[in-house]
Design a protein around this motif. Structure first.
Motif, PDB file in Angstrom:
ATOM      1  N   LEU A  73      -2.539   0.804  -1.119  1.00 16.75           N
ATOM      2  CA  LEU A  73      -3.221  -0.182  -1.955  1.00 16.75           C
ATOM      3  C   LEU A  73      -4.040  -1.152  -1.102  1.00 16.75           C
ATOM      4  N   ALA A  74      -3.511  -1.529   0.058  1.00 13.46           N
ATOM      5  CA  ALA A  74      -4.253  -2.429   0.951  1.00 13.46           C
ATOM      6  C   ALA A  74      -5.506  -1.743   1.477  1.00 13.46           C
ATOM      7  N   SER A  75      -5.352  -0.473   1.899  1.00 14.84           N
ATOM      8  CA  SER A  75      -6.496   0.278   2.415  1.00 14.84           C
ATOM      9  C   SER A  75      -7.552   0.482   1.339  1.00 14.84           C
ATOM     10  N   GLU A 120     -11.557  -1.142   0.794  1.00 14.30           N
ATOM     11  CA  GLU A 120     -12.732  -0.295   0.628  1.00 14.30           C
ATOM     12  C   GLU A 120     -13.439  -0.508  -0.699  1.00 14.30           C
ATOM     13  N   LEU A 121     -12.816  -1.216  -1.644  1.00 12.04           N
ATOM     14  CA  LEU A 121     -13.431  -1.427  -2.951  1.00 12.04           C
ATOM     15  C   LEU A 121     -14.772  -2.147  -2.847  1.00 12.04           C
ATOM     16  N   LYS A 122     -14.907  -2.973  -1.798  1.00 10.86           N
ATOM     17  CA  LYS A 122     -16.172  -3.697  -1.619  1.00 10.86           C
ATOM     18  C   LYS A 122     -17.341  -2.751  -1.428  1.00 10.86           C
ATOM     19  N   ALA A 123     -17.066  -1.542  -0.948  1.00 15.51           N
ATOM     20  CA  ALA A 123     -18.125  -0.560  -0.734  1.00 15.51           C
ATOM     21  C   ALA A 123     -18.764  -0.146  -2.046  1.00 15.51           C
ATOM     22  N   ILE A 157      -5.908   5.200  -4.444  1.00 15.69           N
ATOM     23  CA  ILE A 157      -5.368   4.207  -5.374  1.00 15.69           C
ATOM     24  C   ILE A 157      -4.920   4.916  -6.646  1.00 15.69           C
ATOM     25  N   GLY A 158      -5.636   5.972  -7.037  1.00 11.92           N
ATOM     26  CA  GLY A 158      -5.250   6.739  -8.214  1.00 11.92           C
ATOM     27  C   GLY A 158      -3.890   7.385  -8.056  1.00 11.92           C
ATOM     28  N   VAL A 201       2.472   6.777  -8.502  1.00 12.35           N
ATOM     29  CA  VAL A 201       3.756   6.359  -7.940  1.00 12.35           C
ATOM     30  C   VAL A 201       4.276   5.125  -8.681  1.00 12.35           C
ATOM     31  N   LEU A 202       3.393   4.163  -8.925  1.00 12.91           N
ATOM     32  CA  LEU A 202       3.788   2.933  -9.611  1.00 12.91           C
ATOM     33  C   LEU A 202       4.353   3.225 -10.997  1.00 12.91           C
ATOM     34  N   ILE A 203       3.746   4.179 -11.690  1.00 18.63           N
ATOM     35  CA  ILE A 203       4.218   4.495 -13.035  1.00 18.63           C
ATOM     36  C   ILE A 203       5.486   5.342 -12.983  1.00 18.63           C
TER      37      ILE A 203
END
Length: 290
Positions: free
Chosen positions: A211-213, A217-220, A49-50, A55-57
């Motif tokens: 971002l979906a992946s 995993e953020l729930k972890a 995500i980092g 890429v987004l910026i």
């Protein structure tokens, strides 16, 4: 996981995510060679995500135009043929293959696909494919004694068929060692696109998938499966390094070939086979890393 380990793994993620050399393979090999505990798939997905934030910026103006025009085109018919609206649909279309195959092959991805012998094979094979694609692009751009310069395609010529092919190439990166950018850029070059066009669409196409992946995993983090402090630190490191790498890479490909990456991939793949053959490295070392 120590803070030092998270620093190194964040650096590796940032350095390798956008280069056609496979970040998942390098994260796994880093942990294996250092003798560290497996950082786990959740750690890797979240740190990605980092790099996607980079890429987004970096492409923020392009992305803002694409998203804005796409949403407005849903209720404004005249905008539906606009290039930015079309690109929005093409990113969605190109994301379908990795979504379908990622869910379908989940058990294989977390099992047999992790074998380092397969990683070594994909490093070499995809290195050769990238090399062939790069030479074809160079031949078109340079022409020759008996060959005229051939104009290559830009993203304005991208359609649904090519978008799906790009997406299938991206899905190949579910196997460690393939490289998301390496596979999609190779596919683009083989379809006749310029290096810059292939790389740009490759990076845009990766945004929904990563971002979906990472989001899944953020729930972890809340369930205690990931050391949240070290993971967030590694994610920030990956973002900073990733932004610098993507800025350099987009300038690099306008004048240089991919051959240095081709040679590196092949040599790394051969080295892995040698180390595994000598018993120095287990084919299942750090198996779920990356």
């Amino acid at each position: 996981m120590t803070w030092f380990e998270s620093l190194i793994l964040g650096l590796v993620q940032g350095l390798t995510e956008f280069l056609p050399i496979s970040s998942s393979a390098h994260l796994r090999l880093t942990a294996a060679f250092a003798g560290w505990e497996d950082p786990g798939a959740a750690f890797t997905a979240i740190t990605q995500i980092g790099t996607e934030a980079a890429v987004l910026i970096y492409f923020r103006k392009d992305i803002a135009k694409i998203v804005s025009t796409w949403f407005r085109s849903l209720h404004t018919k005249s905008l539906r043929s606009d290039q930015d609206a079309v690109m929005g649909w093409l990113v969605i279309v190109g994301s379908i293959p990795i979504g379908v195959l990622g869910l379908t092959l989940k058990d294989q991805i977390e099992g047999p696909f992790r074998d380092l012998r397969l990683t070594a094979t994909t490093l070499i094979v995809m290195g050769v494919v990238l090399g062939v694609a790069d030479r074809l692009a160079a031949r078109d751009e340079e022409g020759g004694r008996h060959r005229a310069v051939r104009e290559r395609k830009t993203l304005r010529e991208l359609g649904v068929r090519d978008g799906l092919i790009f997406g299938l190439c991206q899905a190949m990166a579910l196997v460690p060692g393939v490289s998301r950018s390496g596979a999609t850029i190779s596919g683009g070059l083989l379809m006749g696109y310029t290096r810059e066009a292939a790389a740009r669409y490759s990076f845009l196409l990766a945004i929904p998938a990563v971002l979906a992946s990472g989001g899944m995993e953020l729930k972890a983090l809340g369930e205690g499966h990931v050391a949240w402090g070290q993971t967030i630190f590694a994610t920030v490191v990956a973002f900073v390094v990733g932004y610098a790498v993507i800025a350099w890479f987009m300038k690099f490909i306008t004048t240089k070939s991919f051959m240095p990456f081709v040679v590196y991939r092949i040599l790394l793949g051969i080295a892995l086979f040698v180390l595994i053959g000598l018993g120095v490295l287990s084919p299942h070392a750090a198996e779920s890393a990356g």
